[in-house]
Design a protein around this motif. Structure first.
Motif, short mmCIF file in Angstrom:
data_model
loop_
_atom_site.label_atom_id
_atom_site.label_comp_id
_atom_site.label_asym_id
_atom_site.label_seq_id
_atom_site.Cartn_x
_atom_site.Cartn_y
_atom_site.Cartn_z
N PHE A 171 28.46 20.23 36.62
CA PHE A 171 29.63 20.23 37.49
C PHE A 171 30.06 21.68 37.64
O PHE A 171 29.92 22.47 36.70
CB PHE A 171 30.77 19.42 36.87
CG PHE A 171 30.42 17.98 36.58
CD1 PHE A 171 30.83 16.97 37.42
CD2 PHE A 171 29.70 17.64 35.44
CE1 PHE A 171 30.51 15.65 37.16
CE2 PHE A 171 29.38 16.32 35.16
CZ PHE A 171 29.79 15.32 36.02
N ALA A 172 30.57 22.06 38.80
CA ALA A 172 30.85 23.48 39.01
C ALA A 172 31.95 23.70 40.03
O ALA A 172 32.20 22.88 40.91
CB ALA A 172 29.58 24.22 39.46
N THR A 173 32.61 24.86 39.88
CA THR A 173 33.61 25.32 40.84
C THR A 173 33.39 26.81 41.07
O THR A 173 33.15 27.57 40.13
CB THR A 173 35.04 25.10 40.31
OG1 THR A 173 35.30 23.70 40.22
CG2 THR A 173 36.07 25.72 41.25
N VAL A 174 33.46 27.22 42.33
CA VAL A 174 33.27 28.62 42.70
C VAL A 174 34.62 29.32 42.78
O VAL A 174 35.57 28.78 43.35
CB VAL A 174 32.52 28.72 44.04
CG1 VAL A 174 32.55 30.15 44.57
CG2 VAL A 174 31.09 28.26 43.87
N VAL A 175 34.68 30.51 42.21
CA VAL A 175 35.90 31.33 42.25
C VAL A 175 35.53 32.70 42.80
O VAL A 175 34.59 33.35 42.31
CB VAL A 175 36.53 31.48 40.85
CG1 VAL A 175 37.80 32.33 40.93
CG2 VAL A 175 36.82 30.12 40.24
N ARG A 176 36.24 33.15 43.80
CA ARG A 176 35.96 34.45 44.41
C ARG A 176 36.67 35.55 43.64
O ARG A 176 37.82 35.40 43.23
CB ARG A 176 36.38 34.46 45.88
CG ARG A 176 35.66 33.40 46.70
CD ARG A 176 35.95 33.52 48.19
NE ARG A 176 35.28 32.45 48.91
CZ ARG A 176 34.00 32.48 49.27
NH1 ARG A 176 33.29 33.56 48.99
NH2 ARG A 176 33.46 31.47 49.91
N GLY A 177 35.95 36.68 43.48
CA GLY A 177 36.49 37.80 42.72
C GLY A 177 36.46 39.09 43.51
O GLY A 177 36.85 39.14 44.67
N GLU A 178 35.93 40.15 42.87
CA GLU A 178 35.94 41.48 43.47
C GLU A 178 34.83 41.61 44.52
O GLU A 178 33.66 41.36 44.23
CB GLU A 178 35.75 42.55 42.38
CG GLU A 178 36.80 42.48 41.28
CD GLU A 178 36.49 43.46 40.16
OE1 GLU A 178 35.65 44.35 40.40
OE2 GLU A 178 37.07 43.32 39.08
N LYS A 179 35.21 42.03 45.73
CA LYS A 179 34.23 42.18 46.80
C LYS A 179 33.29 43.35 46.52
O LYS A 179 33.68 44.35 45.94
CB LYS A 179 34.95 42.40 48.13
CG LYS A 179 35.71 41.17 48.62
CD LYS A 179 36.28 41.41 50.01
CE LYS A 179 36.98 40.16 50.52
NZ LYS A 179 37.53 40.35 51.89
N GLY A 180 32.04 43.17 46.95
CA GLY A 180 31.05 44.23 46.78
C GLY A 180 30.43 44.30 45.42
O GLY A 180 29.66 45.22 45.14
N THR A 181 30.73 43.36 44.52
CA THR A 181 30.18 43.35 43.17
C THR A 181 29.53 42.00 42.91
O THR A 181 29.60 41.07 43.71
CB THR A 181 31.28 43.59 42.12
OG1 THR A 181 32.16 42.45 42.08
CG2 THR A 181 32.09 44.83 42.46
N ALA A 182 28.88 41.90 41.74
CA ALA A 182 28.27 40.63 41.35
C ALA A 182 29.32 39.55 41.09
O ALA A 182 29.01 38.36 41.06
CB ALA A 182 27.41 40.82 40.10
N LEU A 183 30.57 40.00 40.93
CA LEU A 183 31.67 39.05 40.70
C LEU A 183 32.39 38.68 41.99
O LEU A 183 33.47 38.09 41.93
CB LEU A 183 32.68 39.65 39.70
CG LEU A 183 32.24 39.68 38.24
CD1 LEU A 183 33.27 40.40 37.39
CD2 LEU A 183 32.03 38.27 37.72
N GLU A 184 31.79 39.03 43.13
CA GLU A 184 32.40 38.64 44.40
C GLU A 184 32.53 37.11 44.48
O GLU A 184 33.48 36.58 45.04
CB GLU A 184 31.58 39.16 45.56
CG GLU A 184 32.19 38.85 46.92
CD GLU A 184 31.44 39.51 48.05
OE1 GLU A 184 31.68 39.15 49.22
OE2 GLU A 184 30.61 40.40 47.78
N VAL A 185 31.54 36.43 43.92
CA VAL A 185 31.59 34.98 43.79
C VAL A 185 31.13 34.63 42.38
O VAL A 185 30.00 34.95 42.01
CB VAL A 185 30.69 34.26 44.83
CG1 VAL A 185 30.78 32.75 44.65
CG2 VAL A 185 31.08 34.64 46.24
#
Length: 330
Positions: free
Chosen positions: A210-224
């Motif tokens: 089960f999963a949920t996507v959270v958006r983070g810092e743009k331009g990085t691996a943590l963007e999603v």
């Protein structure tokens, strides 16, 4: 059937014709959280009658049995509007906040988890996680619901082929609510329905995600980032029923890297403080988008490495040619 003129002209009964005690005791108590919220939005009388705490507490307990735990009940009582605020936070998926996040304001997280099969409760548990120590902040983030040697026996039949394995995923539902006691917020990081179901070819274990996507810092691996809940089912030797062997929460970035405690706490805080979009199917769609963007990022890295290799080969060839010309002239 014939009607008299008096019957034909008689006004239709309205909700105001019923005594408030009857509405609250015999009608509103039978509604789930969504129906209760809909009733509250119809008129001022129902809005007032639907605001009572015990109605929303019952809605929370029937939807998520883990909220009946004493610690969770106490934390819910500190929310601005008690159980009603908790339900509004936990039922719809979150649209992450873009505001700056300070993870130091969250010294603890509580996980309230409920696993269902065919609307029958299989597992319900509450786990408390401290978030202030250096060990938590620097270690890979992982919340385990069960101890390594613990298993939960269930009446769920072992899938005999791919079709029954797929059916198992369709019949399974999971809720993983992360609660921030200090901030008075909660968020459900589970997609409710599984995003993937796989059976291991050797061990026979069934892995459900089960999963949920959270958006983070743009331009990085943590963007999603992906909040992923893994449920591992295993068969009992000589038996036909399965047991739950593992239920865990992790967070990963688009490079497939498992985030540490501090990074995961920032991602979870974004989800906690974000708006709620009311789309329960968003988890599955978001997961597909995450997989697509992760694949595109991997392909981009491969292309970048290929260009770098060609550049290195070209520079090496140019250097060799320059040295060869210099040698011929000397």
């Amino acid at each position: 059937m014939a009607y008299t003129s008096d019957e034909a002209e008689a006004p239709a009964a309205t909700i105001s014709a019923f005594h408030p005690d009857i509405i609250q005791t015999h009608i509103l108590t039978r509604l789930d959280g969504l129906a209760l919220a809909s009733a509250a939005s119809t008129c001022s009388q129902l809005r007032a009658l639907s605001s009572h705490e015990h109605l929303w507490a019952n809605a929370c307990h029937s939807t998520w049995p883990s909220t009946s735990a004493p610690r969770v009940r106490h934390v819910i009582s500190t929310f601005p509007r008690g159980s009603r605020s908790f339900f509004a936070d936990s039922f719809p998926p979150s649209r992450p906040s873009a505001s700056p996040i300070n993870p130091d304001r969250t010294p603890e997280l509580i996980s309230a988890v409920d696993l269902f099969h065919r609307q029958r409760l299989v597992l319900s548990k509450v786990v408390e996680t401290e978030t202030v120590t250096g060990w938590f902040r620097c270690s890979p983030f992982r919340v385990d619901l069960l101890d390594p040697k613990d298993v939960v026996r269930t009446p769920v039949k072992y899938p005999v082929d791919e079709d029954t394995c797929r059916d198992l995923g369709e019949e399974m539902r999971l809720s993983w609510i992360v609660i921030d006691p200090a901030g008075g917020r909660a968020v459900n990081v589970s997609s409710w329905k599984p995003v993937s179901v796989q059976r291991h070819w050797l061990s026979g274990e069934v892995h459900v995600r089960f999963a949920t996507v959270v958006r983070g810092e743009k331009g990085t691996a943590l963007e999603v980032a992906l909040c992923s809940v893994a449920v591992t089912w295993g068969g009992v030797e000589g038996g036909k029923n399965m047991q739950v062997r593992e239920v865990s929460l992790q967070v990963e970035d688009m490079d497939g890297k498992q985030l540490n405690g501090r990074e995961s706490l920032v991602i979870l805080k974004r989800a906690l403080e974000g708006e709620r979009n009311g789309n329960k199917e968003g988890g599955v769609e978001g997961y597909r988008e995450f997989v697509k963007r992760k694949k595109e990022r991997e392909e981009g890295k491969v292309r970048a490495e290929a260009r770098l290799d060609m550049l290195c080969v070209g520079l090496a060839a140019l250097t060799f040619a320059a040295l060869f010309v210099l040698w011929r002239w000397t």
